[in-house]
Design an enzyme around this catalytic site. Sequence first.
Site, mmCIF file in Angstrom:
data_model
loop_
_atom_site.group_PDB
_atom_site.id
_atom_site.type_symbol
_atom_site.label_atom_id
_atom_site.label_comp_id
_atom_site.label_asym_id
_atom_site.label_seq_id
_atom_site.Cartn_x
_atom_site.Cartn_y
_atom_site.Cartn_z
ATOM 1 N N GLY A 148 0.821 -1.197 0.000
ATOM 2 C CA GLY A 148 0.000 0.000 0.000
ATOM 3 C C GLY A 148 0.857 1.250 0.000
ATOM 4 N N CYS A 149 0.261 2.364 -0.394
ATOM 5 C CA CYS A 149 1.017 3.615 -0.501
ATOM 6 C C CYS A 149 1.497 4.108 0.866
ATOM 7 C CB CYS A 149 0.179 4.677 -1.201
ATOM 8 S SG CYS A 149 -1.476 4.902 -0.529
ATOM 9 N N PHE A 150 0.599 4.149 1.855
ATOM 10 C CA PHE A 150 1.018 4.561 3.194
ATOM 11 C C PHE A 150 2.061 3.596 3.751
ATOM 12 C CE2 PHE A 150 -3.258 6.760 3.658
ATOM 13 C CZ PHE A 150 -2.728 8.035 3.712
ATOM 14 N N ALA A 151 1.830 2.294 3.537
ATOM 15 C CA ALA A 151 2.749 1.285 4.064
ATOM 16 C C ALA A 151 4.149 1.446 3.475
ATOM 17 C CB ALA A 151 2.207 -0.109 3.778
ATOM 18 N N ALA A 153 5.661 4.210 2.281
ATOM 19 C CA ALA A 153 6.340 5.377 2.852
ATOM 20 C C ALA A 153 6.710 5.151 4.310
ATOM 21 C CB ALA A 153 5.452 6.610 2.713
#
Length: 345
Positions: A148-151, A153
């Site tokens: 995932g994108c948040f994961a 970063a």
Amino acid sequence: MKVAIIGATGYGGIELIRLLEQHPYFSIASLHSFSQVGEFITNVYPHFRNVLVHTLQEIDAEKIEKEAEIVFLATPAGVSAELTPKLLAVGLKVIDLSGDFRMIDPSSYELWYKRPAAQEELLRKAVYGLSEWKRPEIQNANLIANPGCFATAALLAVAPLVRSGIIEEASIIIDAKSGVSGAGKTPTTMTHFPELYDNLHIYKVNQHQHVPEIEQMLTEWNRETKPITFSTHLIPISRGIMITLYAKVKEEMKIEQLQKLYEETYEYSAFVRVRSQGEFPSPKEVRGSNYCDIGIAYDERTERVTVVSVIDNMMKGAAGQAVQNANLLAGLEETTGLQHMPLYP
């Protein structure tokens, strides 16, 4: 090498098209859609005119296998779980951008996603595609679960701290902010222009579905890791994620030690750029690129580390990392077709 994209009309899908159409090794064999079969992609997205001539096709695993070797799934949660067994059965390699195969434990997926998990056998076989930390596994995978994108970063920001064991395991706090494209193409009240412009929203407090995949990797790196505190905010930009991460060190340190730790950790990672001491990145500085930029600070008074990381959620947070993983899968240099300079201003 021929590739196919399923879910080609979503934001993740069209970013894959942009990257793969310009890739020196991969070529797009077919584009697939659920709701717009028979449409020219240029009718759906006019910015592809004079670049693409593809018609959106229905999803037929056997037909795709005759045309492609790798399939990218840019589909919503739940859809990939149904399609992937059919694609693997005909010998295709799959890179899934949804969350369906990120968690090994099916009960964890069902708790956070509120839907049935994929086949347990496939959950065990799937490789979590955090490129910088899973290169050997990705190179030998048949099924890659794109993070995932948040994961992405968050994990790139915290990895050096957790792997080195220098922080208190229960002290990790992550404050995350995302541009509106991270919410997907379908409009909602929260993403409606009058609601978001000149405003910001906090959402899914302590309930965001990226929490379990973050904690899964943290536990893999350090078995003593405890649950994290994680909050997410929607901000009025189209692209970009900024993570501000806080953690308490076990013993007194100097900022120079932390700076050296990060620089050495990512010395050979082409897409992770560690800023000089005292410098911090902003999302615009990575827009349109596959970079993750990181800045570090240390407060001697509180003995807390602050790490700031930024990515483009559509690139390193989705399509860019998917292509990076495809490069590894194909035995290519992982930067192939991804050496785009950020778009600035």
